[in-house]
Design an enzyme around this catalytic site. Structure first.
Site, PDB file in Angstrom:
ATOM      1  N   GLY A   4      41.832  43.025  44.775  1.00 15.16           N
ATOM      2  CA  GLY A   4      42.792  42.838  45.858  1.00 15.16           C
ATOM      3  C   GLY A   4      42.522  41.581  46.639  1.00 15.16           C
ATOM      4  O   GLY A   4      42.071  40.566  46.093  1.00 15.16           O
ATOM      5  N   GLU A   5      42.786  41.629  47.929  1.00 18.15           N
ATOM      6  CA  GLU A   5      42.605  40.478  48.800  1.00 18.15           C
ATOM      7  C   GLU A   5      41.108  40.243  49.007  1.00 18.15           C
ATOM      8  O   GLU A   5      40.453  40.948  49.781  1.00 18.15           O
ATOM      9  CB  GLU A   5      43.311  40.729  50.134  1.00 18.15           C
ATOM     10  CG  GLU A   5      43.267  39.543  51.082  1.00 18.15           C
ATOM     11  CD  GLU A   5      43.846  39.881  52.437  1.00 18.15           C
ATOM     12  OE1 GLU A   5      43.424  39.225  53.412  1.00 18.15           O
ATOM     13  OE2 GLU A   5      44.689  40.794  52.525  1.00 18.15           O
ATOM     14  N   ILE A   8      35.006  31.034  46.270  1.00 11.75           N
ATOM     15  CA  ILE A   8      34.374  32.213  45.675  1.00 11.75           C
ATOM     16  C   ILE A   8      34.953  33.443  46.336  1.00 11.75           C
ATOM     17  O   ILE A   8      35.022  33.534  47.567  1.00 11.75           O
ATOM     18  CB  ILE A   8      32.841  32.168  45.837  1.00 11.75           C
ATOM     19  CG1 ILE A   8      32.272  31.007  45.018  1.00 11.75           C
ATOM     20  CG2 ILE A   8      32.204  33.492  45.403  1.00 11.75           C
ATOM     21  CD1 ILE A   8      30.796  30.759  45.240  1.00 11.75           C
ATOM     22  N   ASP A  39      35.534  37.977  46.150  1.00 13.73           N
ATOM     23  CA  ASP A  39      34.686  39.157  46.286  1.00 13.73           C
ATOM     24  C   ASP A  39      34.063  39.611  44.974  1.00 13.73           C
ATOM     25  O   ASP A  39      33.018  40.264  44.979  1.00 13.73           O
ATOM     26  CB  ASP A  39      35.507  40.319  46.850  1.00 13.73           C
ATOM     27  CG  ASP A  39      36.577  40.789  45.867  1.00 13.73           C
ATOM     28  OD1 ASP A  39      36.392  41.844  45.230  1.00 13.73           O
ATOM     29  OD2 ASP A  39      37.580  40.093  45.713  1.00 13.73           O
ATOM     30  N   THR A  62      42.431  41.035  39.068  1.00 19.61           N
ATOM     31  CA  THR A  62      41.031  41.126  38.695  1.00 19.61           C
ATOM     32  C   THR A  62      40.850  42.322  37.765  1.00 19.61           C
ATOM     33  O   THR A  62      41.634  43.264  37.819  1.00 19.61           O
ATOM     34  CB  THR A  62      40.196  41.324  39.983  1.00 19.61           C
ATOM     35  OG1 THR A  62      40.324  40.173  40.797  1.00 19.61           O
ATOM     36  CG2 THR A  62      38.733  41.577  39.675  1.00 19.61           C
TER      37      THR A  62
END
EC number: 3.4.19.5
Length: 326
Positions: free
Chosen positions: A248-249, A226, A228, A197
């Protein structure tokens, strides 16, 4: 008048075997984007304009997972998402499910400035984009040789891949390692942890903070997923104290409302920015893996991550500038 600061990221969770040339390519792009932001800040552009400008540049370059070169869904298309937030009055805009908008972050800005809403998604967001006259392109514009190859690998492994920038050298070995990975998302096994990202945070000379985040999501993700990045308070947050962009996750970032937590512990615990970033990375992610960049109204800049590495860069008005991976 305060001091300005800027930070950019290209994702947390870098493959430790990433070839040196890929690392250098990423550093050059981050340096280029910092230079754009620095020039804009020296020209007294407001923080909200600077974060949009920088993230647009990151979306246009196919190196990271946003805009052109976005990760592909399980049906081979892109579903991009982005958000932007202006610290003063906490104004915000977010979009999801985009497949034709060249620069998702700018559509998020228009949602904030030109609509009565904070978040538009899928066909509604695409219709709004047409009405606003933003630049639209065919879905093929976003598809590159890299992301097609990584979707193929993900389908062969029957799994979700967090990153499509895994080295193509030794692909078979990478796939085997992915299938053996103990990493999980919401209790389900995943393959390689290395999301990319992009994001930018800025505080300008007036002490105004802003943040923006943009992504293509996960390779081989379920259509309609969708993450974060477009969720205000999770992937993106800005207030009168700070601006934060996470990577990240996604599911772990959502559960922890990670971006908002930085501002919250500054406000309620009285921590300074570096202390706040350190606290949330160590205490709010549970078993999740993530990273973030942040600035404060006082001109501080900080980053934190619990992954192998994070593509990142930052600069401050006093001449400090740094770009790193590990």
């Amino acid at each position: 008048m305060g001091a300005w600061a800027i930070a950019v990221h290209g994702g947390a969770g870098v493959d430790p075997n990433l070839p040196k040339e890929r690392q250098e390519e990423a550093k050059r792009l981050l340096t280029h984007c910092l230079d754009i932001g620095i020039s804009a800040l020296r020209s007294n552009l407001p923080a909200i304009d600077v974060v949009e400008l920088v993230v647009r540049e990151l979306e246009t370059d196919p190196l990271f997972n946003s805009g052109r070169g976005s990760a592909l869904t399980d049906n081979g298309t892109v579903e991009m998402e982005a958000s932007i937030m202006d610290g003063p009055k906490r104004r915000c805009g977010a979009v999801s499910g985009l497949s034709t908008v060249k620069n998702p972050v700018s559509l998020a800005r228009l949602v904030m400035d030109k609509s009565p809403h904070s978040y538009l998604a899928f066909s509604g967001a695409e219709d709004f984009a047409k009405k606003q006259g933003v630049e639209l392109v065919d879905n093929e514009y976003f598809i590159t040789e890299d992301n097609v190859g990584m979707l193929k690998l993900a389908k062969e492994a029957n799994s979700i891949l967090f990153d499509y920038r895994i080295p193509t050298i030794g692909t078979c070995g990478a796939g085997a390692a992915a299938m053996e990975s103990p990493l999980q998302m919401n209790g389900l096994p995943i393959s390689v942890y290395a999301p990319e990202t992009v994001g930018c945070v800025v505080v300008d000379k007036e002490g105004r903070c802003a943040a923006a985040t943009s992504t293509g999501g996960l390779v081989n993700k379920m259509t309609g997923r969708i993450g974060d990045s477009p969720l205000i308070g999770s992937g993106t947050y800005a207030c009168d104290l700070c601006g934060v962009s996470c990577t990240g996750e996604g599911e772990a970032i959502i559960r922890s409302t990670l971006a908002r937590e930085v501002g919250a512990v500054m406000e309620y615990k009285g921590l300074n920015l570096p202390e706040a970033v350190d606290f949330v990375i160590k205490n709010r992610l549970d078993e999740g893996k993530a990273g973030l960049i942040a600035v404060s109204k006082n001109g501080e800049v900080a980053c934190g991550f619990n992954t192998t590495g994070m593509f990142r860069g930052c600069a401050t008005e006093d001449g400090f500038m740094e770009v790193g991976v590990w």
